[in-house]
Design a protein around this motif. Structure first.
Motif, PDB file in Angstrom:
ATOM      1  N   ASP A 208      50.128 -47.738  44.684  1.00  0.00           N
ATOM      2  CA  ASP A 208      48.841 -47.741  43.618  1.00  0.00           C
ATOM      3  C   ASP A 208      49.345 -48.105  42.310  1.00  0.00           C
ATOM      4  OD1 ASP A 208      47.100 -47.043  45.376  1.00  0.00           O
ATOM      5  OD2 ASP A 208      46.764 -44.968  44.557  1.00  0.00           O
ATOM      6  N   ARG A 209      50.767 -48.074  41.977  1.00  0.00           N
ATOM      7  CA  ARG A 209      51.328 -48.369  40.551  1.00  0.00           C
ATOM      8  C   ARG A 209      52.258 -49.475  40.694  1.00  0.00           C
ATOM      9  NH1 ARG A 209      49.446 -43.667  41.021  1.00  0.00           N
ATOM     10  NH2 ARG A 209      50.962 -43.349  42.876  1.00  0.00           N
ATOM     11  N   TRP A 210      52.436 -50.543  40.007  1.00  0.00           N
ATOM     12  CA  TRP A 210      53.360 -51.737  40.055  1.00  0.00           C
ATOM     13  C   TRP A 210      54.907 -51.033  39.658  1.00  0.00           C
ATOM     14  CZ3 TRP A 210      57.101 -53.259  36.670  1.00  0.00           C
ATOM     15  CH2 TRP A 210      58.103 -54.290  37.117  1.00  0.00           C
ATOM     16  N   THR A 211      55.991 -51.309  40.399  1.00  0.00           N
ATOM     17  CA  THR A 211      57.277 -51.094  40.305  1.00  0.00           C
ATOM     18  C   THR A 211      57.936 -52.085  40.392  1.00  0.00           C
ATOM     19  OG1 THR A 211      58.656 -49.222  41.180  1.00  0.00           O
ATOM     20  CG2 THR A 211      57.204 -50.282  42.702  1.00  0.00           C
ATOM     21  N   PHE A 212      59.166 -51.992  39.815  1.00  0.00           N
ATOM     22  CA  PHE A 212      60.302 -53.041  40.107  1.00  0.00           C
ATOM     23  C   PHE A 212      61.050 -52.617  41.168  1.00  0.00           C
ATOM     24  CE2 PHE A 212      64.891 -53.699  39.770  1.00  0.00           C
ATOM     25  CZ  PHE A 212      65.103 -54.917  39.232  1.00  0.00           C
TER      26      PHE A 212
ATOM     27  N   PHE B  50      59.087 -55.490  42.561  1.00  0.00           N
ATOM     28  CA  PHE B  50      58.028 -56.049  43.201  1.00  0.00           C
ATOM     29  C   PHE B  50      57.262 -57.028  42.076  1.00  0.00           C
ATOM     30  CE2 PHE B  50      58.680 -52.789  46.230  1.00  0.00           C
ATOM     31  CZ  PHE B  50      58.389 -53.412  47.461  1.00  0.00           C
ATOM     32  N   PRO B  51      56.840 -58.326  42.784  1.00  0.00           N
ATOM     33  CA  PRO B  51      56.168 -59.081  41.639  1.00  0.00           C
ATOM     34  C   PRO B  51      54.511 -58.591  41.269  1.00  0.00           C
ATOM     35  CG  PRO B  51      56.106 -60.022  43.700  1.00  0.00           C
ATOM     36  CD  PRO B  51      57.179 -58.932  44.000  1.00  0.00           C
ATOM     37  N   THR B  52      54.187 -57.955  42.479  1.00  0.00           N
ATOM     38  CA  THR B  52      52.669 -57.303  42.361  1.00  0.00           C
ATOM     39  C   THR B  52      52.356 -56.218  42.925  1.00  0.00           C
ATOM     40  OG1 THR B  52      51.929 -58.783  44.050  1.00  0.00           O
ATOM     41  CG2 THR B  52      51.791 -59.894  41.887  1.00  0.00           C
ATOM     42  N   HIS B  53      51.155 -55.869  43.121  1.00  0.00           N
ATOM     43  CA  HIS B  53      50.801 -54.611  43.671  1.00  0.00           C
ATOM     44  C   HIS B  53      50.636 -54.939  45.206  1.00  0.00           C
ATOM     45  CE1 HIS B  53      49.141 -52.099  40.217  1.00  0.00           C
ATOM     46  NE2 HIS B  53      50.132 -51.799  40.451  1.00  0.00           N
ATOM     47  N   ASP B  54      49.837 -56.280  45.283  1.00  0.00           N
ATOM     48  CA  ASP B  54      49.822 -56.745  46.737  1.00  0.00           C
ATOM     49  C   ASP B  54      50.972 -56.784  47.438  1.00  0.00           C
ATOM     50  OD1 ASP B  54      47.136 -56.879  46.351  1.00  0.00           O
ATOM     51  OD2 ASP B  54      47.268 -58.878  45.798  1.00  0.00           O
ATOM     52  N   ALA B  55      52.351 -57.096  46.650  1.00  0.00           N
ATOM     53  CA  ALA B  55      53.201 -57.177  47.489  1.00  0.00           C
ATOM     54  C   ALA B  55      53.875 -55.975  47.979  1.00  0.00           C
ATOM     55  CB  ALA B  55      54.477 -57.961  46.412  1.00  0.00           C
ATOM     56  N   GLN B  56      53.543 -55.073  47.226  1.00  0.00           N
ATOM     57  CA  GLN B  56      53.956 -53.305  47.731  1.00  0.00           C
ATOM     58  C   GLN B  56      53.274 -53.058  48.873  1.00  0.00           C
ATOM     59  OE1 GLN B  56      54.289 -52.576  43.004  1.00  0.00           O
ATOM     60  NE2 GLN B  56      54.015 -50.951  44.338  1.00  0.00           N
TER      61      GLN B  56
ATOM     62  N   GLN C 279      54.269 -52.537  61.042  1.00  0.00           N
ATOM     63  CA  GLN C 279      54.255 -53.476  62.009  1.00  0.00           C
ATOM     64  C   GLN C 279      55.586 -53.699  62.850  1.00  0.00           C
ATOM     65  OE1 GLN C 279      53.272 -57.301  60.433  1.00  0.00           O
ATOM     66  NE2 GLN C 279      51.273 -56.665  59.856  1.00  0.00           N
ATOM     67  N   GLU C 280      56.885 -53.176  62.102  1.00  0.00           N
ATOM     68  CA  GLU C 280      58.140 -52.956  62.718  1.00  0.00           C
ATOM     69  C   GLU C 280      58.539 -51.860  63.199  1.00  0.00           C
ATOM     70  OE1 GLU C 280      60.528 -53.864  59.180  1.00  0.00           O
ATOM     71  OE2 GLU C 280      59.950 -55.851  59.272  1.00  0.00           O
ATOM     72  N   GLY C 281      57.498 -50.756  63.409  1.00  0.00           N
ATOM     73  CA  GLY C 281      57.669 -49.602  64.112  1.00  0.00           C
ATOM     74  C   GLY C 281      57.718 -48.364  63.419  1.00  0.00           C
ATOM     75  N   TYR C 282      57.463 -48.411  62.293  1.00  0.00           N
ATOM     76  CA  TYR C 282      57.499 -47.125  61.288  1.00  0.00           C
ATOM     77  C   TYR C 282      56.296 -46.601  61.400  1.00  0.00           C
ATOM     78  CZ  TYR C 282      61.658 -48.705  58.422  1.00  0.00           C
ATOM     79  OH  TYR C 282      63.028 -48.940  58.119  1.00  0.00           O
ATOM     80  N   ARG C 283      56.351 -45.211  61.253  1.00  0.00           N
ATOM     81  CA  ARG C 283      54.998 -44.411  61.285  1.00  0.00           C
ATOM     82  C   ARG C 283      54.863 -43.886  60.043  1.00  0.00           C
ATOM     83  NH1 ARG C 283      55.906 -39.107  62.327  1.00  0.00           N
ATOM     84  NH2 ARG C 283      58.160 -38.572  62.896  1.00  0.00           N
ATOM     85  N   LYS C 284      53.482 -43.467  59.635  1.00  0.00           N
ATOM     86  CA  LYS C 284      53.286 -42.625  58.222  1.00  0.00           C
ATOM     87  C   LYS C 284      53.425 -41.231  58.653  1.00  0.00           C
ATOM     88  CE  LYS C 284      49.828 -45.869  56.246  1.00  0.00           C
ATOM     89  NZ  LYS C 284      48.409 -45.944  55.923  1.00  0.00           N
ATOM     90  N   VAL C 285      54.130 -40.761  57.641  1.00  0.00           N
ATOM     91  CA  VAL C 285      54.548 -39.100  57.642  1.00  0.00           C
ATOM     92  C   VAL C 285      53.725 -38.640  56.520  1.00  0.00           C
ATOM     93  CG1 VAL C 285      56.294 -37.306  57.379  1.00  0.00           C
ATOM     94  CG2 VAL C 285      56.936 -39.624  58.531  1.00  0.00           C
ATOM     95  N   TYR C 286      53.339 -39.241  55.444  1.00  0.00           N
ATOM     96  CA  TYR C 286      52.651 -38.739  54.274  1.00  0.00           C
ATOM     97  C   TYR C 286      51.899 -39.796  53.533  1.00  0.00           C
ATOM     98  CZ  TYR C 286      51.972 -36.381  49.912  1.00  0.00           C
ATOM     99  OH  TYR C 286      51.180 -35.882  48.771  1.00  0.00           O
ATOM    100  N   GLU C 287      50.781 -39.483  53.042  1.00  0.00           N
ATOM    101  CA  GLU C 287      49.929 -40.640  52.270  1.00  0.00           C
ATOM    102  C   GLU C 287      48.992 -39.888  51.494  1.00  0.00           C
ATOM    103  OE1 GLU C 287      47.507 -44.957  52.509  1.00  0.00           O
ATOM    104  OE2 GLU C 287      47.599 -43.381  54.364  1.00  0.00           O
ATOM    105  N   ARG C 288      49.355 -39.964  50.138  1.00  0.00           N
ATOM    106  CA  ARG C 288      48.339 -39.343  48.967  1.00  0.00           C
ATOM    107  C   ARG C 288      48.668 -40.127  47.766  1.00  0.00           C
ATOM    108  NH1 ARG C 288      48.757 -33.224  46.262  1.00  0.00           N
ATOM    109  NH2 ARG C 288      47.398 -33.609  44.769  1.00  0.00           N
ATOM    110  N   ASP C 289      47.604 -40.389  46.868  1.00  0.00           N
ATOM    111  CA  ASP C 289      47.671 -40.915  45.579  1.00  0.00           C
ATOM    112  C   ASP C 289      48.582 -42.269  45.394  1.00  0.00           C
ATOM    113  OD1 ASP C 289      45.795 -38.961  45.005  1.00  0.00           O
ATOM    114  OD2 ASP C 289      47.309 -37.646  44.065  1.00  0.00           O
ATOM    115  N   GLY C 290      48.461 -42.835  46.469  1.00  0.00           N
ATOM    116  CA  GLY C 290      49.328 -44.140  46.518  1.00  0.00           C
ATOM    117  C   GLY C 290      50.651 -43.854  47.244  1.00  0.00           C
TER     118      GLY C 290
END
Length: 511
Positions: A471-475, A477-483, A492-503
């Motif tokens: 949700d917030r640009w961070t060094f 990365f060039p853009t949010h989309d890249a994040q 796609q490489e096999g990671y799974r989500k453990v937590y997601e909130r507010d970005g």
């Protein structure tokens, strides 16, 4: 006897007489038992304590509210942790970022062996909080030798005002509000070097100069500038020795020691492509095109703004002292580079010269007072000029507080942080101890004391844990989309989500 004293102290300026310089030197000798011997200066100790507290609060609140950064707080935490464990100062976060691996040594990034002095503090508490507090204390302690220098020249009352002006100065505030850096050592060491030399006590001044050479690979420029100052104030042999030794150390560090540590010939921070690819080529390039160098020194306009912010708070009197030459090489190093982040008043770069400028300003107003006294036939006491100047400098420093980092301390929102802080705390809590984690820049400091942190960026490092923010640009990365794309790639490489909130997204790759 007096003429011998003048030769030793070098206090004789263009407007001073032999008798005045000798009297000043004898007075300084009577007061120069040590800048740490301050039994009758409780106001100064109060300034130091309040300043250290303010700097520490500034850094600790930023850490607690996820406004510190992996680059650079985690970098120094990893290096000091290595020293504290009696091992090499490894910086895996920097090493992976540069493609040099997990065993990258801090001395190849910046030659700062002096940060090993923080290591014993890590035996008490191992974490970035320790570095923040230690940096705050170091910045605050520089007020003591600055006070000693000003007290000798302007009197005790004016010296308190000068010390207070340093304590609220914006270069220190900006450094204290931006993670932790080796710059923390420079105001104290440079002020000791100048003050002890002025007091005629060269051995501690030499020790401080040697300490500066251990702060960063470019500190030879600062010490060489001090050598030029000594030379111009009639300590020619000593000044020449300072210049030769410090420039020799600069070449040795950059050309031999850092490449041995893994930096390569040019290092990772070379920013002088217009002038050459080595110190020698730059020197030749500047000699061939001095007008081009002068134009680059003041262009673009942000450089002029920075100079104004540096000189106006001391009412330009630093320009009346040859001490300003001590700061000039470091300013030129920044302004002649092609890195815009080095030019402005942000970040920590101006903290390298702030103590020098205050001492130069004190010397400048002292010289001006002497000249006015000579014109008045001695009817205008020298210190009469110092008191109104010191008052004005202190007032200017206070008026600049709201514009820079210390102004945050009086804003309630600064302590609350942004609305996403709660989510950030929950996200880092999902990461177990002792693991390797790629963390978004502002989450890394919260994890570094119990995990091995790498900077989450466009390149995948294969760490089993990732703490991302989409949700917030961070060094870097060039853009949010890249994040967002980086998170999708990890899934796609096999990671799974453990937590997601507010970005915030925490990913884990099952072993």
């Amino acid at each position: 006897m007096k003429s011998e004293t003048v030769k030793e102290t070098g206090d004789l300026g263009e407007t001073g007489t032999v008798e005045e310089a000798g009297d000043a030197a004898e007075t300084s000798r009577g007061r120069s038992r040590g800048w740490w011997n301050l039994p009758q200066t409780p106001p100064l100790l109060l300034i130091v304590v309040l300043a250290a507290t303010a700097y520490a609060v500034l850094g600790l609140v930023k850490l607690a509210t996820f406004r510190a950064s992996t680059f650079d707080l985690v970098i120094f935490d990893q290096a000091v942790s290595g020293y504290a464990g009696f091992g090499p100062p490894l910086e895996p976060s920097v090493g992976m970022f540069y493609g040099r691996g997990m065993d990258f040594v801090q001395l190849a990034d910046h030659f700062s062996p002096i940060v090993a002095l923080f290591a014993p503090l890590y035996w008490i508490h191992d974490g970035p909080e320790t570095l923040i507090i230690a940096q705050a204390v170091l910045f605050a302690l520089a007020a003591i030798p600055i006070w000693r220098y000003a007290e000798r020249r302007l009197g005790a009352g004016s010296a308190y005002l000068v010390a207070a002006a340093y304590a609220v100065s914006w270069p220190v505030a900006q450094a204290a509000g931006f993670d932790v850096h080796e710059a923390a050592f420079v105001p104290l060491l440079s002020a000791i070097m100048i003050e002890r030399s002025d007091a005629g006590r060269m051995p501690p001044a030499v020790v401080a100069a040697l300490g500066l050479l251990l702060v960063k690979e470019d500190m030879g420029l600062l010490v060489a500038g001090f050598g030029v100052y000594l030379f111009l104030t009639r300590r020619r042999l000593l000044g020449a020795a300072f210049v030769v030794f410090s420039l020799g150390a600069l070449v040795m560090i950059r050309s031999v020691l850092m490449p041995m540590a893994g930096s390569g010939e040019a290092g990772f921070h070379w920013a002088y492509g217009r002038w050459g690819q080595s110190l020698g080529e730059v020197a030749l390039g500047l000699a061939r095109d001095p007008l081009g160098a002068l134009w680059q020194f003041v262009s673009p306009e942000i450089k002029v703004d920075t100079l104004a912010f540096l000189l106006w708070p001391v009412l330009l009197t630093a320009l009346l002292s040859p001490l300003v030459l001590v700061a000039l090489p470091l300013v030129a190093e920044r302004f002649l580079a092609d890195r815009p982040q080095w030019w402005g008043p942000e970040h920590h770069y101006n903290a390298f010269i702030v103590a020098i400028l205050f001492c130069a300003a004190v010397d400048g107003v002292d010289r001006l007072g002497r000249r006015l006294r000579e014109r008045d036939g001695g009817r205008n006491p020298r210190r009469d000029l110092g008191r109104p100047w010191a008052i004005a400098v202190c007032v200017i420093g206070i008026t600049l507080i709201p514009r820079f980092a210390l102004g945050n301390l009086v804003e309630w929102s600064f302590y609350e942080g942004d609305p996403h802080v709660a989510a950030a705390r929950e996200a880092v809590a999902k990461v177990p101890d002792g693991v390797l984690v790629e963390a978004v820049n502002h989450a890394g400091p919260a994890l570094t004391s119990r995990t091995t942190v790498l900077l989450w960026g466009p390149s995948a490092y294969g760490a089993p844990w990732i703490v991302a923010d989409v949700d917030r640009w961070t060094f870097p990365f060039p853009t949010h989309d890249a994040q967002r794309q980086r998170v999708e790639q990890a899934l796609q490489e096999g990671y799974r989500k453990v937590y997601e909130r507010d970005g915030y997204v925490v990913l884990n790759r099952p072993s």
